[in-house]
Design a protein around this motif. Structure first.
Motif, short mmCIF file in Angstrom:
data_model
loop_
_atom_site.label_atom_id
_atom_site.label_comp_id
_atom_site.label_asym_id
_atom_site.label_seq_id
_atom_site.Cartn_x
_atom_site.Cartn_y
_atom_site.Cartn_z
N PRO A 147 0.80 -1.24 0.00
CA PRO A 147 0.00 0.00 0.00
C PRO A 147 0.83 1.28 0.00
O PRO A 147 0.39 2.30 -0.53
N ARG A 148 2.04 1.21 0.56
CA ARG A 148 2.87 2.42 0.64
C ARG A 148 3.35 2.88 -0.72
O ARG A 148 3.59 4.08 -0.93
N ASP A 149 3.53 1.96 -1.67
CA ASP A 149 4.04 2.39 -2.98
C ASP A 149 3.12 2.00 -4.13
O ASP A 149 3.51 2.07 -5.29
N ARG A 150 1.89 1.60 -3.83
CA ARG A 150 0.96 1.19 -4.89
C ARG A 150 0.75 2.32 -5.91
O ARG A 150 0.66 2.08 -7.11
N ALA A 151 0.68 3.54 -5.42
CA ALA A 151 0.42 4.67 -6.32
C ALA A 151 1.59 4.96 -7.27
O ALA A 151 1.43 5.72 -8.22
N SER A 152 2.75 4.34 -7.02
CA SER A 152 3.91 4.57 -7.87
C SER A 152 3.88 3.75 -9.15
O SER A 152 4.70 3.97 -10.05
N ARG A 225 11.92 2.63 0.30
CA ARG A 225 11.22 1.69 1.18
C ARG A 225 12.05 1.33 2.41
O ARG A 225 11.53 1.18 3.50
N PHE A 226 13.35 1.13 2.23
CA PHE A 226 14.20 0.66 3.32
C PHE A 226 15.47 1.50 3.35
O PHE A 226 16.53 1.09 2.87
N PRO A 227 15.42 2.69 3.95
CA PRO A 227 16.55 3.64 3.88
C PRO A 227 17.86 3.10 4.45
O PRO A 227 18.92 3.33 3.87
N GLU A 228 17.83 2.41 5.58
CA GLU A 228 19.08 1.92 6.15
C GLU A 228 19.73 0.89 5.23
O GLU A 228 20.95 0.88 5.03
N ALA A 229 18.91 0.00 4.67
CA ALA A 229 19.43 -0.98 3.72
C ALA A 229 19.99 -0.29 2.48
O ALA A 229 21.03 -0.69 1.94
N LEU A 230 19.31 0.77 2.03
CA LEU A 230 19.78 1.50 0.86
C LEU A 230 21.15 2.11 1.10
O LEU A 230 22.03 2.08 0.23
N ILE A 231 21.38 2.65 2.28
CA ILE A 231 22.68 3.25 2.59
C ILE A 231 23.78 2.20 2.53
O ILE A 231 24.87 2.44 1.99
N ASP A 232 23.51 1.03 3.07
CA ASP A 232 24.50 -0.06 3.01
C ASP A 232 24.76 -0.48 1.57
O ASP A 232 25.91 -0.71 1.17
N GLU A 233 23.70 -0.58 0.79
CA GLU A 233 23.85 -0.94 -0.63
C GLU A 233 24.63 0.13 -1.38
O GLU A 233 25.48 -0.18 -2.22
N LYS A 234 24.34 1.37 -1.08
CA LYS A 234 25.00 2.49 -1.76
C LYS A 234 26.50 2.49 -1.46
O LYS A 234 27.32 2.74 -2.35
N ARG A 235 26.86 2.23 -0.21
CA ARG A 235 28.28 2.19 0.15
C ARG A 235 29.02 1.11 -0.66
O ARG A 235 30.08 1.39 -1.23
N ALA A 236 28.47 -0.08 -0.72
CA ALA A 236 29.11 -1.17 -1.47
C ALA A 236 29.14 -0.86 -2.96
O ALA A 236 30.14 -1.13 -3.65
N PHE A 237 28.08 -0.26 -3.47
CA PHE A 237 27.98 0.11 -4.89
C PHE A 237 29.04 1.13 -5.26
O PHE A 237 29.78 0.97 -6.24
N LEU A 238 29.16 2.18 -4.47
CA LEU A 238 30.12 3.24 -4.76
C LEU A 238 31.56 2.75 -4.62
O LEU A 238 32.43 3.11 -5.42
#
Length: 282
Positions: A147-152, A225-238
């Motif tokens: 429901p949080r991102d259905r409108a997207s 959706r998951f900001p803390e997970a995104l930060i971890d992913e971004k660090r590894a990605f960069l």
């Protein structure tokens, strides 16, 4: 093979939503808001022209599929389908595209698949000769959104893609359609199964890193959706892109298409060699 940045329709969205829990005093120094607190956003696409004999388009932007009331609500600036004009500047039409790669199916990344809105006419899929590549995990999210991102998501789009008979769901590092020409990375922080494409030393960052300001590790969007997970992913990605000298391609940065990753002596990531566009660069 040549790489081009192609402009799609632009948006003006609330700066607070785009910068999550970052205070306005901070983010307004990076992108100046207007009187309604909105900031300018691109919906930029990447074209790989003549990639092993095929024209490959990475994303289609938001397009012009919204009816007028929704176009105003979501801050879409132009009424016409800007991406079609941008394709024409490099000598192509949507019918010339062989493959469309979609990082995910949120409307500001996939809406350009559809023809411009016309009163009384149903949604119509463009790119009649293209295969459509979507991450397999994200496809399941799109079919049953939270429901949080259905409108997207665009409700009609999933069936149109299935009915085309040209949909490939990508589950690994490489796809059947593109083979080793394009390498895929996956992320779950913004939306489950976000697919990031790497081609010829450039990676399409999609909504993992929408623009230069979001290269800073703590900066996330309110839409994630998951900001803390995104930060971890971004660090590894960069870290990976810095080590391999892979440039970042930004879809939403209003003034920068591509840049090189940097890291200072305090470990903070940034960008250098910023370019407003790519015009036929290999």
């Amino acid at each position: 093979m040549q790489l081009y940045s192609l402009d799609g329709n632009t948006q003006q969205l609330d700066g607070g939503a785009m910068f999550g829990n970052a205070p306005k005093a901070m983010w307004s120094r990076w992108i100046e808001p207007d009187e309604a607190n909105r900031i300018p956003l691109a919906c930029r696409c990447l074209l790989a022209k003549d990639l092993e004999g095929r024209h490959v388009l990475f994303e289609t932007g938001i397009g012009a599929f919204f009816e007028p009331a929704l176009r105003e609500r979501y801050g879409v600036v132009e009424e016409h389908h800007v991406l079609l004009d941008s394709l024409a500047t490099v000598g192509l039409s949507h019918e010339d595209i062989d493959v469309v790669v979609l990082s995910h199916l949120h409307f500001d990344h996939a809406g350009g698949l559809l023809a411009a809105w016309e009163q009384g006419k149903p949604a119509r899929l463009l790119f009649p000769n293209a295969r459509f590549l979507v991450g397999a995990h994200h496809w399941q999210r799109a079919l049953k959104p939270h429901p949080r991102d259905r409108a997207s998501f665009i409700p009609e789009l999933h069936q149109l893609l299935q009915d085309s008979g040209r949909l490939e769901l990508v589950a690994g590092e490489y796809s059947q359609t593109l083979g080793r020409a394009v390498r895929f990375h996956f992320s779950d922080g913004h939306t489950p199964g976000l697919m990031l494409s790497e081609v010829a030393g450039v990676v399409f960052c999609a909504d993992l890193i929408p623009g230069r300001s979001w290269v800073h590790l703590p900066i996330t969007m309110g839409y994630d959706r998951f900001p803390e997970a995104l930060i971890d992913e971004k660090r590894a990605f960069l870290e990976d892109k810095l080590a391999r000298n892979v440039r970042l391609f930004f879809t939403h940065d209003h003034a920068c298409a591509v840049a090189r990753v940097t890291r200072d002596d305090r470990g903070r990531y940034g960008t250098a060699d910023e370019q407003p566009e790519l015009r036929g660069i290999v």
